[in-house]
Write a protein that holds these residues in place. Structure first.
Motif, mmCIF file in Angstrom:
data_model
loop_
_atom_site.group_PDB
_atom_site.id
_atom_site.type_symbol
_atom_site.label_atom_id
_atom_site.label_comp_id
_atom_site.label_asym_id
_atom_site.label_seq_id
_atom_site.Cartn_x
_atom_site.Cartn_y
_atom_site.Cartn_z
ATOM 1 N N PHE A 272 28.123 50.467 29.638
ATOM 2 C CA PHE A 272 28.199 51.612 28.725
ATOM 3 C C PHE A 272 26.788 52.010 28.301
ATOM 4 C CE2 PHE A 272 29.037 52.904 24.090
ATOM 5 C CZ PHE A 272 29.173 54.245 24.427
ATOM 6 N N PHE A 273 26.433 53.260 28.604
ATOM 7 C CA PHE A 273 25.118 53.782 28.240
ATOM 8 C C PHE A 273 25.286 54.967 27.292
ATOM 9 C CE2 PHE A 273 24.562 52.269 32.743
ATOM 10 C CZ PHE A 273 23.934 51.080 32.392
ATOM 11 N N GLN A 274 24.478 54.978 26.231
ATOM 12 C CA GLN A 274 24.631 55.992 25.204
ATOM 13 C C GLN A 274 23.507 57.017 25.176
ATOM 14 O OE1 GLN A 274 26.317 54.386 21.381
ATOM 15 N NE2 GLN A 274 25.669 52.429 22.242
ATOM 16 N N GLY A 275 22.306 56.620 25.628
ATOM 17 C CA GLY A 275 21.187 57.554 25.575
ATOM 18 C C GLY A 275 19.907 56.931 26.080
ATOM 19 N N LYS A 276 18.795 57.549 25.744
ATOM 20 C CA LYS A 276 17.477 57.134 26.216
ATOM 21 C C LYS A 276 17.171 55.677 25.874
ATOM 22 C CE LYS A 276 13.050 57.586 27.421
ATOM 23 N NZ LYS A 276 12.535 56.278 26.968
ATOM 24 N N ALA A 277 17.720 55.176 24.771
ATOM 25 C CA ALA A 277 17.445 53.791 24.369
ATOM 26 C C ALA A 277 17.882 52.783 25.423
ATOM 27 C CB ALA A 277 18.132 53.483 23.044
ATOM 28 N N ASP A 278 18.807 53.191 26.306
ATOM 29 C CA ASP A 278 19.290 52.291 27.350
ATOM 30 C C ASP A 278 18.487 52.408 28.649
ATOM 31 O OD1 ASP A 278 21.507 51.265 25.855
ATOM 32 O OD2 ASP A 278 22.525 53.172 26.184
ATOM 33 N N PHE A 279 17.542 53.335 28.703
ATOM 34 C CA PHE A 279 16.825 53.603 29.952
ATOM 35 C C PHE A 279 15.717 52.592 30.217
ATOM 36 C CE2 PHE A 279 17.665 58.474 30.477
ATOM 37 C CZ PHE A 279 19.022 58.199 30.554
ATOM 38 N N GLY A 280 15.542 52.308 31.509
ATOM 39 C CA GLY A 280 14.371 51.581 31.969
ATOM 40 C C GLY A 280 13.422 52.572 32.612
ATOM 41 N N SER A 281 12.487 52.080 33.427
ATOM 42 C CA SER A 281 11.543 52.986 34.067
ATOM 43 C C SER A 281 12.216 53.829 35.153
ATOM 44 C CB SER A 281 10.379 52.204 34.687
ATOM 45 O OG SER A 281 10.868 51.224 35.586
ATOM 46 N N ARG A 282 13.286 53.288 35.767
ATOM 47 C CA ARG A 282 14.030 54.048 36.789
ATOM 48 C C ARG A 282 15.544 53.850 36.646
ATOM 49 N NH1 ARG A 282 13.353 56.450 42.018
ATOM 50 N NH2 ARG A 282 15.177 56.104 43.361
#
Length: 406
Positions: free
Chosen positions: A40-50
């Motif tokens: 479950f991903f909610q937004g930018k806070a869950d992003f890595g470099s790719r």
């Protein structure tokens, strides 16, 4: 057709070449950190470099993005993207994008390139965001599929090198953390240990307050200096300290000579600079720069003969970070008092051992610095290639000569 469209390229809209799935937050009682359900991903806070980092799962997802979808941040910061390698649940801060009549990797690269335009699109609203209609109508100029695929291959190959370099840096940082814990608590070759204010340390080591091994500890000016448009003298605050160096950046402020002479501090070759307001504990060696310090930069001028390199590494240790966390004041912005800096407990081996420990850790830092330099070079190369290839300024050769210009 617009004159800005390269030969053989076509104007289109994002919704015409890709399937968009706008996220929707599921019920909070379906979230978990036990691996039950879809990531479950909610937004930018869950992003890595790719690719995103899985922190939570959802057992009853409301909206699902297919595997290899582009995850697009529709809320501030608008336009950030990642690629999910697996099917996932997406919250309302994200949209899932799956190319239908375009190359998926090319579209991923293109969306990174046009991010500033999405930022402009979201301006003016109370809350920075873009909706599904705006995304579907977003204009894109794209080449034929073979050219897309060649461009994507070039850019993704640079991404691969960037990712490998980042991984090397992360490994060295982990090594440094482990070596610091080992060397700054157990030293080199010791078998006998004793209790101390900083925990168990080798027999023969002492613990001193930082003030007791320093000629002076103070901070910069507590007023706004008179600035100059350009000069040989800089104004430096805590946010200019990074990785052992004073880093000026594009927003560097200058002061005139008279202001420098008025506010300069008696800094020495044995001075360490440290941020004490906002971000706490960023460090830099003073190397003779002609600077005026602001109040968020403290200076620690060590006693003659004291290894500044050793103290520099101790100030990065987990023990000191924990000490500072307990000493912080300020409800909105963190602040570390000069009294707390002066009271910092420093474990002190004999000077010969200090130099050995500092030398080992400095070699690791050197490796990190070298790879950071390579990372910056590759990142600059990627930026230049995107500007050339994604605008059609430079065309690539493809097997089908009718679809690209050499």
């Amino acid at each position: 057709m617009s004159n800005s469209v390269p030969e053989g390229w076509a104007e289109s809209k994002l919704g015409s070449i890709a399937k968009l799935t706008m996220g929707q937050s599921p019920s909070s009682d379906t979230y978990n950190d036990q691996g039950v359900g879809l990531p479950f991903f909610q937004g930018k806070a869950d992003f890595g470099s790719r690719t995103p980092k899985v922190r939570y799962w959802c057992s009853q997802p409301s909206k699902v993005a297919e595997a290899n979808s582009i995850l697009f941040s529709v809320r501030a910061p608008v336009g950030e993207v990642n690629l999910t390698p697996y099917e996932c649940c997406i919250g309302r801060g994200l949209a899932g994008i799956k190319a239908e009549s375009a190359d998926q990797e090319y579209l991923f690269q293109k969306l990174q390139f046009v991010k500033p335009k999405f930022g402009l699109l979201s301006q003016g609203s109370t809350f920075e965001a873009v909706n599904g209609s705006e995304m579907r109508e977003f204009p894109l100029v794209i080449p034929p599929l073979p050219e897309q695929q060649k461009i994507a291959a070039i850019l993704s190959s640079v991404d691969d090198v960037i990712e490998k370099t980042r991984a090397q840096i992360d490994k060295l940082k982990d090594l440094k953390t482990g070596m610091m814990q080992e060397l700054l608590t157990k030293g080199i070759g010791h078998t006998a240990f004793k209790d101390s204010p900083v925990g168990r340390i080798p027999e023969g080591w002492n613990v001193e307050c930082l003030e007791n091994i320093s000629e002076k500890i103070s901070d910069g000016i507590h007023s706004t200096p008179k600035y100059a448009e350009k000069s040989d003298y800089r104004f430096v605050n805590g946010n200019n300290l990074k990785g052992g160096h004073i880093v000026y950046g594009d927003s560097a402020k200058y002061v005139p000579l008279d202001e420098y002479n008025k506010h300069k501090k008696a800094l020495t070759n044995g001075t360490i600079l440290m941020s004490i307001n906002g971000t706490i504990g960023n460090l830099a060696f003073y190397r003779g720069e002609e600077v005026v310090l602001g109040k968020s930069a403290a200076y620690i001028s060590l006693n003659e003969g004291q290894s500044k390199e050793f103290v520099y590494f101790v100030l990065q240790s987990q023990a000191v970070k924990t000490f500072y966390e307990l000493e912080l004041t300020g409800s909105t912005i963190n602040n570390l008092s000069l009294r707390s800096v002066k009271n910092t407990p420093i474990p002190l081996p004999p000077k010969k051992e200090q130099r050995k420990i500092a030398g080992i850790l400095a070699e690791i830092d050197k490796g990190i610095c070298q790879r950071n330099s390579k990372l910056n070079q590759f990142s600059s190369l990627k930026k230049a290639l995107m500007q050339d290839l994604l605008t059609g300024k430079v065309r690539v050769n493809v097997d089908n000569k009718e679809n690209a210009v050499a």
